[in-house]
Design a protein around this motif. Structure first.
Motif, mmCIF file in Angstrom:
data_model
loop_
_atom_site.group_PDB
_atom_site.id
_atom_site.type_symbol
_atom_site.label_atom_id
_atom_site.label_comp_id
_atom_site.label_asym_id
_atom_site.label_seq_id
_atom_site.Cartn_x
_atom_site.Cartn_y
_atom_site.Cartn_z
ATOM 1 N N GLN A 149 0.850 -1.182 0.000
ATOM 2 C CA GLN A 149 0.000 0.000 0.000
ATOM 3 C C GLN A 149 0.891 1.240 0.000
ATOM 4 N N PRO A 150 0.366 2.354 -0.477
ATOM 5 C CA PRO A 150 1.169 3.596 -0.493
ATOM 6 C C PRO A 150 1.540 4.018 0.921
ATOM 7 N N THR A 436 -2.142 -3.439 -5.697
ATOM 8 C CA THR A 436 -2.639 -2.551 -4.652
ATOM 9 C C THR A 436 -4.164 -2.477 -4.727
ATOM 10 N N THR A 438 -5.903 0.335 -3.875
ATOM 11 C CA THR A 438 -6.304 1.730 -3.887
ATOM 12 C C THR A 438 -6.803 2.123 -5.269
ATOM 13 N N GLU A 440 -7.018 5.397 -6.176
ATOM 14 C CA GLU A 440 -6.374 6.653 -6.537
ATOM 15 C C GLU A 440 -5.102 6.382 -7.333
ATOM 16 N N GLU A 441 -4.760 7.358 -8.153
ATOM 17 C CA GLU A 441 -3.516 7.230 -8.908
ATOM 18 C C GLU A 441 -2.343 7.528 -7.976
ATOM 19 N N VAL A 442 -1.520 6.554 -7.792
ATOM 20 C CA VAL A 442 -0.395 6.661 -6.867
ATOM 21 C C VAL A 442 0.896 6.637 -7.673
ATOM 22 N N HIS A 444 5.218 6.482 -7.901
ATOM 23 C CA HIS A 444 6.194 5.467 -7.477
ATOM 24 C C HIS A 444 7.564 6.121 -7.332
ATOM 25 N N ASP A 461 2.855 13.393 0.652
ATOM 26 C CA ASP A 461 2.269 12.617 -0.428
ATOM 27 C C ASP A 461 2.505 11.133 -0.224
ATOM 28 N N LEU A 462 1.619 10.337 -0.856
ATOM 29 C CA LEU A 462 1.714 8.887 -0.750
ATOM 30 C C LEU A 462 2.435 8.322 -1.962
ATOM 31 N N TYR A 463 3.327 7.393 -1.712
ATOM 32 C CA TYR A 463 4.102 6.790 -2.797
ATOM 33 C C TYR A 463 4.217 5.286 -2.549
ATOM 34 N N LEU A 464 4.364 4.588 -3.653
ATOM 35 C CA LEU A 464 4.655 3.158 -3.595
ATOM 36 C C LEU A 464 6.161 2.949 -3.687
#
Length: 464
Positions: A149-150, A436, A438, A440-442, A444, A461-464
């Protein structure tokens, strides 16, 4: 009167230099008896005007070489050279020697185990290895859990010291501190035994401070080991000392890939835009001063405890007959000598040099990037770039040619690793997005080329 050429005249620096022949602290009866015998007290002491000294023809310094020990040393050197030659001949061409070699390997063949862990850093890697991961219902977006997950990114002002694991500091520093503590204790004992001072000779073995009959009590071989034990311990401590600089410089090189502009990997055998250097991890700017420090410490160590041999009969009671089997020149008394000034100088140099890596590690890393250049798990997690694949070839039966697609992906990854790279935010690989849950567009975090790189990571911000 002219003196012979071999006679030297020495004039005392003090005019009242006297030699006493008669004890003044005697009883009254003895004094009366001496006066009755006509004793003249004028001759109790004589004033010395000068003295004559003739150099001894046997006072010549020479080196005692043991053929047995020299032969053993030669065998060790030849064995070391043979191992190095064997390694150069049999190690494969594509060996992991530099940081760029490891990055190229992980980029060309991404590790599926670290897929989706683009924010993984050194501290996360240690938690994965030594602590259980978080439970599935964990709501902390900054922690690792059992599924992909992000994770939120927060920039930290990392210093070089913080990039070194605690285990590295504890293992490498504990022994050094223990040895310094033992050295300080022995130096204090030497200080008290030497009349509460560190006075003595340095670099000379004519009249050293020596351990009485140590060779006679323990034998020549054990005395030889004791005299050279500081050299062995110093070699180990310096190996740990230089490894700290190696780790910190590797972290600086790894961190530089997050700073503009894009730059190629530094590898052992460059291809494409890759570069190669004359050094593995320590440039001359660091390696030469470290070698000078090592040479100085070894030289001072060889001067503060050593073996010296003397002939002439003064130390005949300390001659060990077992030394003849080691090839030492006969009829020589070998003594364990210690130089108090060299001991003091050695401890001062050690206390100065031990703080150099700490002062160097206080500088901040300029780039906004993960830390862990010497952790293969972190390097693997940072090497999952997204490459655009050409359309899959279709067979007459309408099935995709997966072999051609896989070959194209490996070729694109190989081509990417040979170009200029920069670590930062890019598009996530399609196979990662399917893993994943999610919607939302995540984005990387990984190494990308100039087309795939978007920008640096943003705090929050969220990142993979």
């Amino acid at each position: 009167m002219d003196l012979p050429p071999s006679i030297n005249m020495s004039v005392p620096s003090e005019p009242n230099w006297t030699i006493k022949f008669f004890n003044t602290n005697i009883s009254y009866c003895t004094t009366v008896i001496n006066e009755e015998l006509g004793h003249d007290h004028k001759f109790d002491a004589f004033n010395v005007k000068y003295c004559l000294a003739q150099p001894s023809p046997d006072n010549v310094c020479r080196i005692g070489l043991s053929n047995v020990l020299f032969f053993a040393m030669t065998i060790c050197v030849l064995l070391k050279v043979s191992i190095c030659a064997w390694a150069l001949y049999y190690v494969p061409h594509t060996s992991l020697v530099t940081l760029g070699d490891a990055l190229e390997s992980f980029i060309t063949k991404p590790d599926p185990v670290t897929m989706g862990l683009g924010t993984l850093n050194l501290h996360d890697s240690h938690r994965l290895q030594f602590e259980p991961r978080r439970v599935l219902d964990s709501e902390e977006v900054t922690q690792l859990i059992d599924r992909i997950q992000p994770r939120a990114w927060y920039q930290k002002d990392n210093r070089l010291l913080s990039t070194l694991p605690r285990s590295v500091w504890s293992v490498r520093s504990l022994l050094v501190l223990v040895l310094l503590g033992i050295g300080c204790y022995l130096a204090s004992q030497l200080y008290m035994s030497n009349g509460s001072s560190f006075n003595g000779t340095f670099g000379e073995s004519d009249s050293p401070f020596f351990v009485s009959d140590f060779v006679g009590a323990h034998g020549y071989f054990y005395t030889l080991l004791l005299a050279n034990l500081p050299q062995l311990l110093l070699s180990y401590c310096f190996f740990s000392y230089s490894s700290l600089f190696t780790r910190m410089l590797a972290e600086k090189e790894f961190n530089s890939y997050s700073i503009a502009p894009h730059k190629p990997l530094r590898v052992s055998y460059p291809t494409g835009e890759q570069v190669s250097t004359y050094w593995l991890q320590l440039p001359y700017f660091y390696s030469i001063p470290l070698l000078i420090i090592s040479s100085l410490l070894h030289w001072v160590a060889s001067n503060f405890i050593f073996l010296f041999g003397t002939t002439g009969g003064y130390y005949d009671n300390w001659i060990d007959n077992s030394m003849n089997s080691w090839g030492i020149f006969g009829e020589a008394a070998v003594i364990l000598g210690i130089s108090p000034p060299a001991v003091l100088l050695f401890l001062i140099m050690c206390f100065i040099f031990i703080f150099l890596p700490i002062l160097y590690g206080l500088q901040k890393l300029p780039g906004n990037m993960i830390v862990g250049a010497c952790d293969s798990l972190v390097l693997s997690a940072a090497c999952h770039p997204c490459v655009s694949l050409p359309p899959s070839r279709v067979t007459p039966h309408g099935e995709a040619d997966r072999a051609s697609e896989q070959e194209s992906e490996e070729e694109l990854l190989r081509r990417l690793s040979r170009g200029k790279l920069r670590w930062g935010v890019g598009f996530a690989p399609p196979e990662l997005l399917t893993m994943t849950d999610t919607e939302e567009e995540v984005m990387h975090l990984s190494f990308n080329d100039e087309r795939g790189y978007l920008h640096g990571p943003v705090s929050g911000d969220l990142y993979l």
